[in-house]
Scaffold this motif. Structure first.
Motif, PDB file in Angstrom:
ATOM      1  N   LYS A 136       0.813  -1.201   0.000  1.00  0.00           N
ATOM      2  CA  LYS A 136       0.000   0.000   0.000  1.00  0.00           C
ATOM      3  C   LYS A 136       0.854   1.261   0.000  1.00  0.00           C
ATOM      4  O   LYS A 136       0.423   2.294  -0.453  1.00  0.00           O
ATOM      5  N   LYS A 137       2.068   1.205   0.516  1.00  0.00           N
ATOM      6  CA  LYS A 137       2.925   2.373   0.579  1.00  0.00           C
ATOM      7  C   LYS A 137       3.569   2.689  -0.759  1.00  0.00           C
ATOM      8  O   LYS A 137       4.062   3.785  -0.956  1.00  0.00           O
ATOM      9  N   CYS A 138       3.603   1.759  -1.687  1.00  0.00           N
ATOM     10  CA  CYS A 138       4.263   1.967  -2.968  1.00  0.00           C
ATOM     11  C   CYS A 138       3.273   2.536  -3.982  1.00  0.00           C
ATOM     12  O   CYS A 138       2.838   1.857  -4.891  1.00  0.00           O
ATOM     13  N   ILE A 139       2.921   3.791  -3.784  1.00  0.00           N
ATOM     14  CA  ILE A 139       2.013   4.483  -4.696  1.00  0.00           C
ATOM     15  C   ILE A 139       2.849   5.462  -5.504  1.00  0.00           C
ATOM     16  O   ILE A 139       3.370   6.435  -4.961  1.00  0.00           O
ATOM     17  N   LEU A 140       2.988   5.198  -6.777  1.00  0.00           N
ATOM     18  CA  LEU A 140       3.857   6.017  -7.623  1.00  0.00           C
ATOM     19  C   LEU A 140       3.177   7.263  -8.160  1.00  0.00           C
ATOM     20  O   LEU A 140       3.840   8.252  -8.464  1.00  0.00           O
ATOM     21  N   THR A 141       1.862   7.238  -8.296  1.00  0.00           N
ATOM     22  CA  THR A 141       1.132   8.337  -8.913  1.00  0.00           C
ATOM     23  C   THR A 141       1.362   9.634  -8.147  1.00  0.00           C
ATOM     24  O   THR A 141       1.269   9.668  -6.931  1.00  0.00           O
ATOM     25  N   GLY A 142       1.699  10.682  -8.871  1.00  0.00           N
ATOM     26  CA  GLY A 142       1.876  11.988  -8.243  1.00  0.00           C
ATOM     27  C   GLY A 142       3.114  12.701  -8.733  1.00  0.00           C
ATOM     28  O   GLY A 142       3.710  12.342  -9.747  1.00  0.00           O
ATOM     29  N   ASN A 143       3.492  13.734  -7.995  1.00  0.00           N
ATOM     30  CA  ASN A 143       4.651  14.558  -8.335  1.00  0.00           C
ATOM     31  C   ASN A 143       5.822  14.205  -7.435  1.00  0.00           C
ATOM     32  O   ASN A 143       5.649  14.060  -6.229  1.00  0.00           O
ATOM     33  N   TRP A 144       6.998  14.098  -8.053  1.00  0.00           N
ATOM     34  CA  TRP A 144       8.217  13.746  -7.327  1.00  0.00           C
ATOM     35  C   TRP A 144       9.296  14.760  -7.664  1.00  0.00           C
ATOM     36  O   TRP A 144       9.416  15.203  -8.793  1.00  0.00           O
ATOM     37  N   THR A 145      10.095  15.110  -6.678  1.00  0.00           N
ATOM     38  CA  THR A 145      11.220  16.022  -6.874  1.00  0.00           C
ATOM     39  C   THR A 145      12.456  15.394  -6.245  1.00  0.00           C
ATOM     40  O   THR A 145      12.409  14.943  -5.098  1.00  0.00           O
ATOM     41  N   ASN A 146      13.568  15.392  -6.990  1.00  0.00           N
ATOM     42  CA  ASN A 146      14.791  14.810  -6.427  1.00  0.00           C
ATOM     43  C   ASN A 146      15.635  15.892  -5.754  1.00  0.00           C
ATOM     44  O   ASN A 146      15.267  17.069  -5.724  1.00  0.00           O
ATOM     45  N   ASP A 147      16.780  15.500  -5.221  1.00  0.00           N
ATOM     46  CA  ASP A 147      17.646  16.416  -4.474  1.00  0.00           C
ATOM     47  C   ASP A 147      18.204  17.547  -5.336  1.00  0.00           C
ATOM     48  O   ASP A 147      18.609  18.582  -4.810  1.00  0.00           O
ATOM     49  N   LEU A 148      18.266  17.356  -6.648  1.00  0.00           N
ATOM     50  CA  LEU A 148      18.801  18.373  -7.543  1.00  0.00           C
ATOM     51  C   LEU A 148      17.725  19.291  -8.107  1.00  0.00           C
ATOM     52  O   LEU A 148      18.014  20.178  -8.902  1.00  0.00           O
ATOM     53  N   GLY A 149      16.466  19.056  -7.728  1.00  0.00           N
ATOM     54  CA  GLY A 149      15.372  19.911  -8.168  1.00  0.00           C
ATOM     55  C   GLY A 149      14.675  19.469  -9.436  1.00  0.00           C
ATOM     56  O   GLY A 149      13.807  20.171  -9.941  1.00  0.00           O
ATOM     57  N   SER A 150      15.030  18.314  -9.990  1.00  0.00           N
ATOM     58  CA  SER A 150      14.327  17.791 -11.162  1.00  0.00           C
ATOM     59  C   SER A 150      12.958  17.272 -10.721  1.00  0.00           C
ATOM     60  O   SER A 150      12.810  16.771  -9.611  1.00  0.00           O
ATOM     61  N   ASN A 151      11.971  17.417 -11.597  1.00  0.00           N
ATOM     62  CA  ASN A 151      10.598  17.022 -11.270  1.00  0.00           C
ATOM     63  C   ASN A 151      10.110  15.912 -12.188  1.00  0.00           C
ATOM     64  O   ASN A 151      10.423  15.902 -13.374  1.00  0.00           O
ATOM     65  N   MET A 152       9.327  15.020 -11.629  1.00  0.00           N
ATOM     66  CA  MET A 152       8.722  13.933 -12.381  1.00  0.00           C
ATOM     67  C   MET A 152       7.255  13.846 -11.957  1.00  0.00           C
ATOM     68  O   MET A 152       6.950  13.898 -10.771  1.00  0.00           O
ATOM     69  N   THR A 153       6.379  13.755 -12.932  1.00  0.00           N
ATOM     70  CA  THR A 153       4.961  13.556 -12.657  1.00  0.00           C
ATOM     71  C   THR A 153       4.555  12.216 -13.253  1.00  0.00           C
ATOM     72  O   THR A 153       4.730  11.991 -14.455  1.00  0.00           O
ATOM     73  N   ILE A 154       4.058  11.323 -12.411  1.00  0.00           N
ATOM     74  CA  ILE A 154       3.599  10.010 -12.869  1.00  0.00           C
ATOM     75  C   ILE A 154       2.081  10.011 -12.863  1.00  0.00           C
ATOM     76  O   ILE A 154       1.456  10.327 -11.853  1.00  0.00           O
TER      77      ILE A 154
END
Length: 94
Positions: A23-41
């Motif tokens: 249940k904790k492995c929900i990928l949908t949403g916005n992610w930001t890494n330490d360098l400021g790059s963004n990913m939207t799944i």
């Protein structure tokens, strides 16, 4: 009752923890890494396939960085105790 507590805790961890991990492995949403790059799944389909957009903040150019599409796949949570996923990015710039 004091002696039953460790047994109940072990049973919970053995039986309940895998379902909590899934249940904790929900990928949908916005992610930001330490360098400021963004990913939207976007939505993860029933077979584990997903798509999204990746916008890197790391570059060595003065040109505008365009968001790039990504495709990925996740093991369905009901098949693995700890689902894994992977994705590739089709860069829109070079």
């Amino acid at each position: 009752m004091v002696q039953a507590t460790p047994v109940l805790l072990v049973l919970f961890l053995a039986l309940g923890a895998p379902s909590l991990a899934a249940k904790k492995c929900i990928l949908t949403g916005n992610w930001t890494n330490d360098l400021g790059s963004n990913m939207t799944i976007h939505e993860v389909k029933g077979n584990g396939d997903f798509s999204g957009i990746y916008n890197t903040s790391v570059s060595d150019t003065t040109e505008e960085i365009m968001p790039s599409p990504l495709l990925g796949s996740q093991h369905p949570p009901d098949q693995w105790n700890q689902p894994t996923f992977g994705f590739t990015i089709h860069w829109n710039f070079s």
